[in-house]
Motif scaffolding. Structure first.
Motif, mmCIF file in Angstrom:
data_model
loop_
_atom_site.group_PDB
_atom_site.id
_atom_site.type_symbol
_atom_site.label_atom_id
_atom_site.label_comp_id
_atom_site.label_asym_id
_atom_site.label_seq_id
_atom_site.Cartn_x
_atom_site.Cartn_y
_atom_site.Cartn_z
ATOM 1 N N ALA A 7 53.977 56.470 67.584
ATOM 2 C CA ALA A 7 53.133 57.365 68.370
ATOM 3 C C ALA A 7 53.792 58.738 68.513
ATOM 4 O O ALA A 7 53.131 59.774 68.365
ATOM 5 N N ARG A 8 55.070 58.745 68.784
ATOM 6 C CA ARG A 8 55.776 60.024 68.954
ATOM 7 C C ARG A 8 55.875 60.781 67.636
ATOM 8 O O ARG A 8 55.787 62.010 67.604
ATOM 9 N N SER A 9 56.025 60.052 66.550
ATOM 10 C CA SER A 9 56.053 60.682 65.230
ATOM 11 C C SER A 9 54.708 61.337 64.918
ATOM 12 O O SER A 9 54.642 62.461 64.393
ATOM 13 N N ALA A 10 53.617 60.641 65.258
ATOM 14 C CA ALA A 10 52.275 61.202 65.049
ATOM 15 C C ALA A 10 52.099 62.471 65.869
ATOM 16 O O ALA A 10 51.542 63.469 65.389
ATOM 17 N N ALA A 11 52.577 62.466 67.113
ATOM 18 C CA ALA A 11 52.465 63.646 67.979
ATOM 19 C C ALA A 11 53.258 64.820 67.397
ATOM 20 O O ALA A 11 52.795 65.970 67.423
ATOM 21 N N HIS A 151 45.612 58.331 59.569
ATOM 22 C CA HIS A 151 46.957 58.899 59.575
ATOM 23 C C HIS A 151 46.959 59.942 60.683
ATOM 24 O O HIS A 151 45.900 60.264 61.223
ATOM 25 N N ALA A 152 48.140 60.440 61.053
ATOM 26 C CA ALA A 152 48.270 61.281 62.249
ATOM 27 C C ALA A 152 47.026 62.120 62.511
ATOM 28 O O ALA A 152 46.653 62.976 61.724
ATOM 29 N N CYS A 153 46.352 61.821 63.619
ATOM 30 C CA CYS A 153 45.095 62.489 63.950
ATOM 31 C C CYS A 153 45.001 62.631 65.464
ATOM 32 O O CYS A 153 45.756 62.004 66.211
ATOM 33 N N GLY A 154 44.074 63.471 65.915
ATOM 34 C CA GLY A 154 43.911 63.636 67.349
ATOM 35 C C GLY A 154 43.311 64.966 67.724
ATOM 36 O O GLY A 154 42.820 65.709 66.874
ATOM 37 N N PHE A 172 42.106 67.158 64.574
ATOM 38 C CA PHE A 172 42.681 66.860 63.264
ATOM 39 C C PHE A 172 42.269 65.455 62.831
ATOM 40 O O PHE A 172 42.422 64.500 63.597
ATOM 41 N N PHE A 173 41.749 65.362 61.613
ATOM 42 C CA PHE A 173 41.353 64.078 61.050
ATOM 43 C C PHE A 173 41.977 63.947 59.663
ATOM 44 O O PHE A 173 41.890 64.860 58.849
ATOM 45 N N GLN A 174 42.628 62.824 59.416
ATOM 46 C CA GLN A 174 43.034 62.483 58.045
ATOM 47 C C GLN A 174 42.940 60.972 57.933
ATOM 48 O O GLN A 174 43.838 60.234 58.281
ATOM 49 N N THR A 175 41.767 60.573 57.463
ATOM 50 C CA THR A 175 41.375 59.169 57.516
ATOM 51 C C THR A 175 41.148 58.593 56.126
ATOM 52 O O THR A 175 40.419 59.167 55.318
#
Length: 210
Positions: A7-11, A151-154, A172-175
């Protein structure tokens, strides 16, 4: 990596995407919403960035965006049919399952996604949701859904200086939708879907104010 680290890596990745202005190409602009894209560094598809100013305070906007079971998101976001809490890791980190309906006139079948989600607040008043795909023993793939992978999104709800009733919303979307979908279908779906996301969100915010 355990859920907290993921989670922290995604942030960290999303914060980097929000600051890095290089390589973005405009793919759609409509009604004050712009959508850009560039090749993803996390998988073989694209990273999409949406941006618009929404007429609402950050906290007010966040009420509509909050990823929570029974929340407002499932009422206005046509791409979210169901949202389930699988496991609460900490006060701000949880593992969730999102179910999406069929799309693109049925070409895209219903999907489900299992993500670890981190809610993060920054000193400038920004509120963010940060997510990436994970596996969880309590949520194996199901026959009725194609399992997709975020992948990292939000989203970033960023205060607009001097405009307390407005919020800059970055999404951000990368799905990876998985399945056997033509590349052209995927690449036309996301910009269209993201502009609808902003349009429906703006309507939801106005209704919430009434």
């Amino acid at each position: 990596m355990e859920y907290t680290e993921l989670a922290r890596s995604a942030a960290d990745n999303l914060l980097s995407y929000s600051k890095d202005q290089s390589g973005w190409k405009l793919c759609k602009r409509t009604g004050g919403v712009t959508v850009h894209w560039r090749p993803s560094s996390e998988f073989t598809g694209n990273l999409y960035k949406g941006e618009a100013i929404i007429p609402a305070k950050p906290e007010h906007l966040w009420e509509c965006l909050k990823p929570e079971p029974g929340g407002l998101r499932v009422k206005w976001d046509h791409n979210v049919e169901e949202f389930q809490l699988i496991e609460k890791i900490t006060d701000d980190i949880s593992v969730c399952r999102t179910v999406t309906p069929s799309a693109a006139m049925g070409i895209i079948a219903p999907r489900d996604f299992v993500d670890v989600v981190l809610i993060k607040r920054y000193e400038d008043g920004s509120i963010t949701s940060n997510a990436t795909n994970v596996t969880h023993q309590d949520c194996p793939p199901q026959r009725s859904f194609v399992r997709g992978f975020n992948h990292a999104c939000g989203c970033f709800c960023v205060p607009v200086p001097g405009e307390p009733e407005k919020t800059q919303l970055l999404s951000f979307f990368q799905t990876d939708l998985s399945g056997y979908l033509p590349k052209s279908v995927v690449e036309s779906f996301f910009p269209y879907s993201m502009t609808n996301f902003y349009s429906n969100l703006t309507k939801a915010v106005k209704e919430l104010k009434v």
